[in-house]
Design a protein around this motif. Structure first.
Motif, short mmCIF file in Angstrom:
data_model
loop_
_atom_site.label_atom_id
_atom_site.label_comp_id
_atom_site.label_asym_id
_atom_site.label_seq_id
_atom_site.Cartn_x
_atom_site.Cartn_y
_atom_site.Cartn_z
N MET A 1 -20.37 -14.76 0.18
CA MET A 1 -21.79 -14.51 -0.11
C MET A 1 -21.93 -13.43 -1.17
O MET A 1 -22.73 -13.55 -2.10
CB MET A 1 -22.51 -14.10 1.18
CG MET A 1 -23.98 -14.02 1.03
SD MET A 1 -24.62 -15.66 0.73
CE MET A 1 -26.33 -15.31 0.62
N TYR A 2 -21.17 -12.35 -1.04
CA TYR A 2 -21.21 -11.28 -2.04
C TYR A 2 -20.81 -11.83 -3.42
O TYR A 2 -21.40 -11.48 -4.43
CB TYR A 2 -20.27 -10.13 -1.68
CG TYR A 2 -20.61 -9.40 -0.41
CD1 TYR A 2 -21.92 -9.16 -0.04
CD2 TYR A 2 -19.61 -8.94 0.43
CE1 TYR A 2 -22.23 -8.48 1.12
CE2 TYR A 2 -19.90 -8.25 1.58
CZ TYR A 2 -21.22 -8.02 1.93
OH TYR A 2 -21.51 -7.34 3.07
N LEU B 1 -24.84 -21.41 1.86
CA LEU B 1 -24.11 -20.40 2.59
C LEU B 1 -25.03 -19.61 3.51
O LEU B 1 -24.67 -19.29 4.65
CB LEU B 1 -23.38 -19.47 1.62
CG LEU B 1 -22.33 -18.55 2.21
CD1 LEU B 1 -21.29 -19.35 2.98
CD2 LEU B 1 -21.64 -17.76 1.11
N LEU B 2 -26.23 -19.32 3.06
CA LEU B 2 -27.21 -18.63 3.92
C LEU B 2 -27.56 -19.47 5.14
O LEU B 2 -27.67 -18.94 6.25
CB LEU B 2 -28.47 -18.31 3.13
CG LEU B 2 -28.50 -17.00 2.37
CD1 LEU B 2 -29.78 -16.87 1.57
CD2 LEU B 2 -28.36 -15.82 3.30
N ILE C 1 -24.62 -19.34 7.57
CA ILE C 1 -24.59 -18.04 8.26
C ILE C 1 -25.70 -17.97 9.31
O ILE C 1 -25.46 -17.57 10.45
CB ILE C 1 -24.72 -16.89 7.24
CG1 ILE C 1 -23.47 -16.80 6.38
CG2 ILE C 1 -24.98 -15.56 7.94
CD1 ILE C 1 -23.60 -15.86 5.20
N ILE D 1 -25.73 -20.55 -2.83
CA ILE D 1 -26.23 -19.39 -2.09
C ILE D 1 -27.05 -19.83 -0.89
O ILE D 1 -26.86 -19.33 0.24
CB ILE D 1 -27.05 -18.46 -3.02
CG1 ILE D 1 -26.11 -17.73 -3.97
CG2 ILE D 1 -27.86 -17.45 -2.21
CD1 ILE D 1 -26.82 -16.90 -5.02
#
Length: 151
Positions: free
Chosen positions: A112-113, A73-74, A77, A70
């Motif tokens: 992400m979801y 990926l954050l 982004i 997580i």
């Protein structure tokens, strides 16, 4: 800890007459396992306390890998959106999630979801496993007491 809560009346009477070969440290309190499962269960510590080291390691590695995924990926982004909108040049702009999706693409947003959904599912699993740890603890305590009574 009141050991006779785990025993029938007949076994409780035998219990009072036995010289035990284990100490009180061998039996885990209900409160101890509940607190351990509540606060440290996501890391697998509750399973270590019960002696199930393999499952404890699996729980810990799963939690850490979900969190690392997580955050990775954050960061991807954030870096991509930062690069596209040129924050390095000093521009100030409010970024919405729609802007993020426009920059990174729907596939990355769906990843992400999925990871957030996986984290929520893992937390639900940890809650259920906390109850299973509680019952396993009671079973282990009962077996230890029963083995002493049947000697």
């Amino acid at each position: 800890m009141e050991f006779t809560n785990y025993l029938s009346q007949n076994e409780a009477e035998k219990f009072e007459k036995i010289d035990f070969v284990f100490s009180n440290k061998d039996l885990l309190e209900k409160k101890a396992i509940i607190l351990t499962s509540t606060f440290l269960g996501v890391f697998g510590i509750d399973r270590f306390v019960l002696g199930d080291k393999v499952f404890g390691v699996v729980k810990g590695i799963t939690f850490v890998s979900i969190l690392v995924s997580i955050f990775s990926l954050l960061f991807v982004i954030t870096a991509k959106v930062y690069e596209v909108y040129g924050f390095a040049t000093g521009q100030s702009r409010t970024i919405t999630w729609a802007d993020n999706v426009a920059v990174i693409g729907q596939g990355m947003a769906n990843a992400m979801y999925s990871l957030i959904g996986l984290l929520v599912g893992y937390i639900a699993f940890v809650i259920v496993d906390g109850f299973l740890c509680y019952y396993k603890n009671m079973e282990l305590n009962y077996k230890l007491l029963a083995s002493q009574i049947n000697m």
